[in-house]
Design a protein around this motif. Structure first.
Motif, PDB file in Angstrom:
ATOM      1  N   LEU A  18      -7.664  -9.466  -9.656  1.00  0.00           N
ATOM      2  CA  LEU A  18      -6.689  -8.318  -9.815  1.00  0.00           C
ATOM      3  C   LEU A  18      -7.285  -6.985 -10.369  1.00  0.00           C
ATOM      4  O   LEU A  18      -8.396  -6.888 -10.888  1.00  0.00           O
ATOM      5  N   ASP A  77      -0.948   2.064 -13.489  1.00  0.00           N
ATOM      6  CA  ASP A  77      -0.636   1.152 -12.459  1.00  0.00           C
ATOM      7  C   ASP A  77      -1.254  -0.125 -12.562  1.00  0.00           C
ATOM      8  O   ASP A  77      -2.631  -0.169 -12.775  1.00  0.00           O
ATOM      9  N   TRP A  78      -0.453  -1.224 -12.451  1.00  0.00           N
ATOM     10  CA  TRP A  78      -1.254  -2.475 -12.432  1.00  0.00           C
ATOM     11  C   TRP A  78      -0.760  -3.301 -11.190  1.00  0.00           C
ATOM     12  O   TRP A  78       0.406  -3.000 -10.526  1.00  0.00           O
ATOM     13  N   PHE A  79      -1.769  -4.100 -10.600  1.00  0.00           N
ATOM     14  CA  PHE A  79      -1.437  -4.793  -9.321  1.00  0.00           C
ATOM     15  C   PHE A  79      -1.850  -6.307  -9.478  1.00  0.00           C
ATOM     16  O   PHE A  79      -2.521  -6.526 -10.285  1.00  0.00           O
ATOM     17  N   TYR A 127       1.231  -9.804   1.375  1.00  0.00           N
ATOM     18  CA  TYR A 127      -0.217  -9.963   1.339  1.00  0.00           C
ATOM     19  C   TYR A 127      -0.544 -11.510   1.706  1.00  0.00           C
ATOM     20  O   TYR A 127      -0.703 -12.474   0.768  1.00  0.00           O
ATOM     21  N   TYR A 167       4.695  -5.991  -1.765  1.00  0.00           N
ATOM     22  CA  TYR A 167       3.799  -5.603  -0.511  1.00  0.00           C
ATOM     23  C   TYR A 167       3.453  -7.132   0.065  1.00  0.00           C
ATOM     24  O   TYR A 167       2.639  -7.787  -0.841  1.00  0.00           O
ATOM     25  N   TRP A 215       3.359  -4.407  -7.408  1.00  0.00           N
ATOM     26  CA  TRP A 215       2.720  -2.870  -8.274  1.00  0.00           C
ATOM     27  C   TRP A 215       3.577  -2.548  -9.185  1.00  0.00           C
ATOM     28  O   TRP A 215       4.867  -2.501  -9.047  1.00  0.00           O
ATOM     29  N   CYS A 216       3.081  -2.434 -10.180  1.00  0.00           N
ATOM     30  CA  CYS A 216       3.762  -1.989 -11.821  1.00  0.00           C
ATOM     31  C   CYS A 216       3.319  -0.820 -12.132  1.00  0.00           C
ATOM     32  O   CYS A 216       2.269  -0.483 -12.288  1.00  0.00           O
ATOM     33  N   SER A 217       4.183  -0.311 -12.948  1.00  0.00           N
ATOM     34  CA  SER A 217       3.907   1.018 -13.718  1.00  0.00           C
ATOM     35  C   SER A 217       4.051   0.988 -15.073  1.00  0.00           C
ATOM     36  O   SER A 217       5.206   0.435 -15.453  1.00  0.00           O
ATOM     37  N   GLU A 223       2.080  -8.928  -3.293  1.00  0.00           N
ATOM     38  CA  GLU A 223       1.258  -8.146  -4.115  1.00  0.00           C
ATOM     39  C   GLU A 223       2.363  -7.079  -4.880  1.00  0.00           C
ATOM     40  O   GLU A 223       3.239  -6.693  -4.330  1.00  0.00           O
TER      41      GLU A 223
END
Length: 114
Positions: free
Chosen positions: A20, A67-69, A51, A49, A58-60, A56
């Motif tokens: 990650l 950003d975290w993925f 994948y 998204y 996406w967090c803020s 996947e």
């Protein structure tokens, strides 16, 4: 009145296997890292998204906007704008969060039926 609460984990082992991404800034961690090398970061889901057979996320970060993925199972209950608590591993470097990884994500859903 019936109150139903559900707490679900979203990342678990998939997060570790995915390699990650963490925030790219090489700055001091804005959180206090606990004795087990982890901290909790409040975040908001900004995107989901497809994948492969996973999703996947996406967090803020709600504290500093980074950003975290991470990847979750395709059957996740997460939705855009959900608030989550990310369990983040500091990877032995509590003063630098550029190498930190999301290990788990906790969120709650409540519904009230009359």
């Amino acid at each position: 009145m019936r109150i139903s609460k559900k707490i679900a984990t979203a990342a678990a082992a998939l997060a570790l296997a995915a390699g990650l991404l963490a925030p790219t800034a090489s700055a001091a961690c804005p959180y206090t890292v606990g004795p087990l090398g982890r901290y909790i970061a409040p975040a908001e889901v900004r995107g989901l998204y497809a994948y492969g057979d996973r999703v996947e996320v996406w967090c803020s970060d709600l504290k500093d906007g980074d950003d975290w993925f991470f990847l979750v199972d395709a059957e996740t209950d997460l939705r855009i704008f959900d608030r989550v608590q990310l369990v983040v591993n500091a990877n032995g470097t509590p003063d630098d969060f550029s190498d930190d990884t999301v290990e788990d994500a906790f969120f709650g859903c409540c519904s009230i039926d009359d």
